[in-house]
Design a protein around this motif. Structure first.
Motif, PDB file in Angstrom:
ATOM      1  N   THR A   8      17.129  -1.108  26.346  1.00 56.26           N
ATOM      2  CA  THR A   8      15.959  -0.775  26.515  1.00 56.26           C
ATOM      3  C   THR A   8      16.249   0.088  28.215  1.00 56.26           C
ATOM      4  O   THR A   8      15.156   0.073  28.298  1.00 56.26           O
ATOM      5  N   ASN A   9      16.745   1.141  28.279  1.00 55.75           N
ATOM      6  CA  ASN A   9      17.249   1.555  29.567  1.00 55.75           C
ATOM      7  C   ASN A   9      16.569   0.648  30.879  1.00 55.75           C
ATOM      8  O   ASN A   9      16.850   1.182  32.295  1.00 55.75           O
ATOM      9  N   PRO A  62       7.150  -8.256  33.501  1.00 52.93           N
ATOM     10  CA  PRO A  62       6.638  -6.268  33.815  1.00 52.93           C
ATOM     11  C   PRO A  62       6.880  -5.904  32.482  1.00 52.93           C
ATOM     12  O   PRO A  62       6.232  -4.263  32.471  1.00 52.93           O
ATOM     13  N   VAL A  63       7.870  -5.673  30.925  1.00 49.17           N
ATOM     14  CA  VAL A  63       7.530  -4.911  30.557  1.00 49.17           C
ATOM     15  C   VAL A  63       6.972  -5.279  29.706  1.00 49.17           C
ATOM     16  O   VAL A  63       5.959  -4.581  29.340  1.00 49.17           O
ATOM     17  N   VAL A 112      10.262 -14.682  28.312  1.00 51.76           N
ATOM     18  CA  VAL A 112      11.807 -14.071  28.112  1.00 51.76           C
ATOM     19  C   VAL A 112      12.295 -13.494  27.006  1.00 51.76           C
ATOM     20  O   VAL A 112      12.804 -12.715  26.588  1.00 51.76           O
ATOM     21  N   GLU A 113      11.590 -14.052  25.874  1.00 55.94           N
ATOM     22  CA  GLU A 113      11.763 -13.357  24.536  1.00 55.94           C
ATOM     23  C   GLU A 113      11.447 -12.451  24.055  1.00 55.94           C
ATOM     24  O   GLU A 113      11.668 -11.869  23.080  1.00 55.94           O
ATOM     25  N   LEU A 114      10.701 -11.532  24.740  1.00 51.04           N
ATOM     26  CA  LEU A 114       9.961 -10.141  24.553  1.00 51.04           C
ATOM     27  C   LEU A 114      10.252  -9.237  24.936  1.00 51.04           C
ATOM     28  O   LEU A 114      10.350  -9.153  26.526  1.00 51.04           O
ATOM     29  N   LYS A 115      11.409  -8.377  24.478  1.00 49.13           N
ATOM     30  CA  LYS A 115      11.385  -6.991  24.827  1.00 49.13           C
ATOM     31  C   LYS A 115      12.508  -6.323  26.176  1.00 49.13           C
ATOM     32  O   LYS A 115      12.624  -5.930  27.063  1.00 49.13           O
ATOM     33  N   LYS A 121      19.072  -8.533  26.076  1.00 50.23           N
ATOM     34  CA  LYS A 121      19.412  -9.904  25.717  1.00 50.23           C
ATOM     35  C   LYS A 121      20.339  -9.795  26.320  1.00 50.23           C
ATOM     36  O   LYS A 121      21.096  -9.846  27.244  1.00 50.23           O
ATOM     37  N   GLY A 122      20.238 -11.568  26.740  1.00 52.23           N
ATOM     38  CA  GLY A 122      20.961 -12.035  27.662  1.00 52.23           C
ATOM     39  C   GLY A 122      20.565 -12.573  28.742  1.00 52.23           C
ATOM     40  O   GLY A 122      21.250 -13.519  29.485  1.00 52.23           O
ATOM     41  N   VAL A 123      19.646 -11.209  29.356  1.00 53.60           N
ATOM     42  CA  VAL A 123      18.260 -11.552  30.462  1.00 53.60           C
ATOM     43  C   VAL A 123      17.473 -12.936  30.286  1.00 53.60           C
ATOM     44  O   VAL A 123      16.748 -13.534  29.728  1.00 53.60           O
TER      45      VAL A 123
END
Length: 423
Positions: A39-40, A120-121, A164-167, A170-172
């Motif tokens: 995701t950068n 925020p994404v 937290v499930e979108l974009k 992984k694991g965040v």
């Protein structure tokens, strides 16, 4: 998991017993930070809860607080929820009080404070629940990590799992907000531990960990012995109504020549609420420029390399070359520097090839700036690529930004903080 992260986790476990042995408040804290490949986005593993557990957070300069998914797998014997009208809720500046209808999510409790949350994404938003729990950071002397410090009753916000499930990587499980706000991470640490409201970011250029220092003016030491706290330049910070950080760019030069046709008034911090100015945004992989600024910079950059043939641009970039035409230097590809002339004595932020040119395709280098049209509130949005291996010190007590030159010029990198040895 990268090797430096694994080493840090082992050291954390070995050093856990020393928490109670820390006889005085720490002078500074340290946290490893990395860029997620997929995701950068910038990510840090922060320990919290009782018993302590590492949790992944996106690190964001525009989020006002720390929030985490409390709906899924959140287990802690020390989690509490401040009641409405409490001192904690007043500090957070929230006036919303949960009533918790029957259909409420499991973490909702009646008479607790609500706090506005946003991914925020995706910009998906909701109202979460203000909470307190244990969080832990390593202390530091600026050279190595030291004894671990538990901060009890750390104020944060519980979110539903959907946020937290979108974009997000992984694991965040949440976002660690570093905006200029009362319960942003650096301000809670400062108030709990008596530290200075300062945080210093050093974002890695590779796949290893960089570092964030909290609470001190330095030293900030990187192997083989460079203390970059002594070489920073300073420029004033302006805070927007949205608690974002802005700097005042007075002019831009390429190859030591002023960029012609540039509307300088767009760069200045005049009214950060309605648009204009220059900000730093760790959610953006590359710097995004307002349309006319993008055109002026890319056109003049191309003029300075008029003898070098261009190739078809590779999205999202607008100016690309074959890499074979450029020499390799300590500061990256040998291209003209881009200088941001900032407010303050000798405050020139020079962007060299390492931070201005990106390999968008094997054998193809592109100018790492993106045309944002009029999509963004700020006219210049400095992204992560431009601040890799460039130290940034946000000193909120003095309202200034400290910035350094690219560390590769001093033959070191942000990955070179000595996490492998405990002080």
């Amino acid at each position: 998991m990268t090797k430096p992260t694994l080493i840090f986790l082992i050291l954390f476990s070995l050093n856990f017993a020393s928490i109670s042995a820390l006889s005085q408040k720490p002078k500074a804290l340290v946290l490893p930070i990395r860029q997620d490949v997929g995701t950068n986005l910038l990510v840090a593993d922060i320990y919290g809860r009782t018993p302590l557990k590492p949790v992944g957070f996106v690190v964001d300069l525009t989020t006002r607080h720390l929030w985490v998914n409390c709906e899924t797998n959140y287990k802690s014997s020390t989690l509490t929820q401040p009641k409405c009208k409490s001192a904690q809720c007043q500090k957070a500046g929230t006036k919303y009080c949960h009533t918790c209808p029957i259909a409420a999510r499991p973490f909702c409790h009646a008479n607790t404070c609500g706090y506005y949350l946003e991914n925020p994404v995706t910009h998906q938003n909701t109202v979460g629940e203000l909470a307190e729990d244990v969080i832990a950071f390593s202390s530091t002397n600026g050279f190595n990590p030291g004894p671990l410090v538990q901060i009890r009753d750390f104020l944060f916000t519980c979110s539903p799992s959907a946020l937290v499930e979108l974009k997000l990587p992984k694991g965040v499980q949440g976002v660690a907000g570093l905006a200029h706000a009362p319960i942003a991470v650096q301000n809670v640490l400062a108030s709990k531990l008596g530290l200075k409201p300062i945080f210093t970011m050093c974002i890695p250029s590779g796949n290893s960990n960089g570092v964030i220092f909290f609470g001190s003016d330095g030293p900030y030491s990187l192997l083989p012995g460079l203390d970059f706290s002594k070489t920073l330049k300073y420029t004033p910070l302006t805070i927007s109504p949205f608690d974002e950080y802005y700097i005042n760019v007075k002019g831009i030069k390429i190859n030591q020549k002023p960029v012609p046709g540039l509307n300088i008034s767009l760069l200045s911090v005049k009214d950060t609420g309605s648009g204009g100015g220059t900000t730093i945004n760790t959610l953006l992989p590359y710097t995004i420029l307002e349309g006319s600024i993008f055109k002026a910079i890319t056109s003049f950059f191309a003029q300075q390399l008029s003898k070098v043939p261009t190739v078809k641009p590779i999205a999202p970039f607008g100016l690309c070359y074959e890499s074979k035409y450029f020499s390799s230097t300590l500061l990256g590809p040998g291209v003209p520097s881009i200088d941001l002339e900032l407010e303050g004595k000798d405050a020139v932020w020079s962007i060299f090839g390492l931070n201005s040119m990106v390999e968008a395709h094997p054998g193809v280098l592109c100018l790492a700036f993106v045309n944002g049209g009029n999509e963004y509130r700020a006219k210049v949005n400095i992204g992560v690529y431009q601040i890799k291996d460039v130290p940034l010190k946000f000193d909120l007590s003095k309202s200034v930004l400290g910035f350094g030159g690219p560390l590769s010029g001093a033959r070191t990198h942000c990955e070179n903080f000595n996490f492998t040895t405990v002080a």
